[in-house]
Structure formats: structure tokens, C-alpha cells
Design an enzyme around this catalytic site. Structure first.
Site, PDB file in Angstrom:
ATOM      1  N   SER A 175       0.833  -1.202   0.000  1.00  0.00           N
ATOM      2  CA  SER A 175       0.000   0.000   0.000  1.00  0.00           C
ATOM      3  C   SER A 175       0.872   1.258   0.000  1.00  0.00           C
ATOM      4  O   SER A 175       1.946   1.266   0.608  1.00  0.00           O
ATOM      5  CB  SER A 175      -0.912   0.030   1.230  1.00  0.00           C
ATOM      6  N   TYR A 178      -1.745  -0.213  10.416  1.00  0.00           N
ATOM      7  CA  TYR A 178      -1.918  -0.729   9.057  1.00  0.00           C
ATOM      8  C   TYR A 178      -0.700  -0.415   8.200  1.00  0.00           C
ATOM      9  O   TYR A 178      -0.208  -1.275   7.458  1.00  0.00           O
ATOM     10  CB  TYR A 178      -3.180  -0.114   8.453  1.00  0.00           C
TER      11      TYR A 178
END
Length: 266
Positions: free
Chosen positions: A150, A161
Site C-alpha cells: 500500500s 496498518y
């Protein structure tokens, strides 16, 4: 798949495992791999949605089986590997797509158990599934792994995350070094903001509060601001990059983290 969108058969005779294949980027990747000739293992823990993807592939003339597994656990990853080998005998392509932000908030607002859940959700499935499938690829001296990272590693309000996705970027490079001599390539895409529509199964156990919604708006605003193209990607655009990295024409590419982000850096 039904409109002959894909004319090449790059994955003819190959078996591809796609984790988190019941929706979003995983679903788009599973459909594209099947359309290009792969026999697809639709791996997820959401039975109705996974079955729907399998049925869609079969209705278009492709081959697919579902393996239900909780990939946050080693037992689940072993179950997936065993199910894939039982179904098709070998694994040529592994796409590690499971993961996703559960909460969006400043780091100091996370409860300790929420931090653990974020890492459990977005790091461990890739670690466990690689560990379960790689021995088979090493034995066959062939394979392509594509991890999904990501561009959130440069984002706000998602520290647990982003730590997980940064870990996936690092895993990709380290595994590429280790596996090159065995003919196994390992690459990664780093998606930017991607419009996956309404999730069939919400990630959060309770509806977001007004504060949660404001923090998520901050995430979305920053993502769009940092994107040169000024729009979110589609799942199909992410799937196209995944399939390229998994395909034979990418045979000299390994250890790369490719931003698929409209210009957002990682």
C-alpha cells in the site's frame, strides 16, 4: 469476462491462488486470471461471496474452486495450501491480497487490542500463506508470488496498518533474494486509493462514530491530494498490474514494489 475483454491466455495451464478473492481487488484479480486461462483458487473466509466469484468464473467458461480459510492463522494457511494442491495438484501463482484498514484514527487513539488486530489482519496472512505455499514452489523450482502492499506507508491515521504494509514491502524484497535461485519470483504492488464499492462484510465490528468518519475523511482527502491523476483506481486497474507481475513476460522482474497509485509515491 463475458465480453472478451482479455484476449491473451498468459496463464493457460497454471494454477493461481488469490487470497481475499471474494470482493474488491481480490475478486477482480481472480476474474482476470481465470479469463486468461488460470485455474483459480478463490481463497476467503466469506463463504457466500467466495462461492459467487467461483460461480461467476465458471459461468464464463473458466475453472475455479473455493477454499475457505482464516489466513490470520498458520492453520488456515496450511488449510489453503492443502486445498489448492488437492484441487489442482500444483500452485504456479500466489496473490497475497488479504488485508485492509479496520480503523482510521491518530495512533494514540488506538486501543492496544485494536493495534494487534490491525497487524493480525494485514501482516500475518501474507507471512503465513507464503510460508505454507513456498515449499511447494521451491520443490518445483518455479512460481510467481505477488503481494499487495500500500502507498498508505506515507499516509495519516493508520499507523498499525501502514506498519503492516511496510512489512509486506520488506518481506517481498527479502523473499525475492532467498527464492531467486529456486526460480521463484516475488513482487508487490502498492495500491493507492481504490474504489472497491460497498463492502459485503464491514471490517469494523461496530458502525463508525462521527469522529471515525472525520478521520477517514482525512485519509481519503490526503490520498486524493497526493494522487497526480486526481481520482481513485478501479479494482480492475490493480488487477492488471498484479497479473502483469505474475505473468511470464515479467520473468526478469523480482523484488520490486510497484506503486499503482496514479503517481502517489511510496
Amino acid at each position: 469476462m463475458t465480453d472478451n475483454a482479455y484476449h491473451c491466455r498468459r496463464f493457460e495451464g497454471q494454477t493461481a491462488v488469490v487470497t481475499g478473492a471474494a470482493q474488491g481487488i481480490g475478486r477482480a484479480t481472480a476474474l482476470r486470471l481465470a479469463a486468461e486461462g488460470a485455474r483459480v483458487i478463490v481463497a476467503d473466509r466469506a463463504a457466500p461471496q467466495a462461492d459467487a466469484v467461483r460461480d461467476e468464473i465458471r459461468a464464463a467458461g473458466g475453472q475455479a474452486e473455493v477454499v475457505l480459510a482464516d489466513l490470520e492463522t498458520w492453520a488456515g494457511a496450511q488449510q489453503l495450501a492443502a486445498g489448492a494442491l488437492a484441487a489442482y495438484g500444483h500452485v504456479d501463482v500466489l496473490v497475497n491480497n488479504v488485508g485492509g484498514t479496520i480503523w482510521a484514527r491518530p495512533y494514540w487513539e488506538y486501543a492496544p487490542e485494536e493495534i494487534e488486530k490491525e497487524v493480525q489482519r494485514s501482516l500475518w496472512p501474507t507471512l503465513w500463506t507464503c510460508r505454507a505455499v513456498i515449499p511447494h514452489m521451491v520443490e518445483r523450482r518455479s512460481g510467481a508470488i505477488v503481494n499487495v502492499g500500500s502507498t498508505a506507508t506515507r499516509g495519516v491515521f493508520r499507523v498499525p496498518y501502514t506498519a503492516s504494509k511496510g512489512g509486506i514491502h520488506a518481506i517481498t524484497v527479502s523473499l525475492a533474494y532467498e527464492l531467486a535461485e529456486f526460480g521463484v519470483r516475488v513482487n508487490c504492488i502498492a495500491p493507492g486509493g481504490t474504489n472497491v464499492g460497498q463492502r459485503a462484510i464491514p471490517r469494523t465490528p461496530t458502525p463508525p462514530t462521527e469522529r471515525d468518519q472525520q478521520w477517514m475523511k482525512g485519509v481519503l482527502d490526503q490520498t486524493l491530494q497526493d494522487t497526480f491523476i486526481k481520482r481513485f483506481a478501479t479494482p480492475d486497474e490493480q488487477a492488471a498490474a498484479i497479473c502483469f507481475l505474475a505473468a511470464p513476460e515479467a520473468s526478469y522482474l523480482t523484488g520490486y514494489v510497484l506503486p499503482v497509485s496514479g503517481g502517489t509515491p511510496i
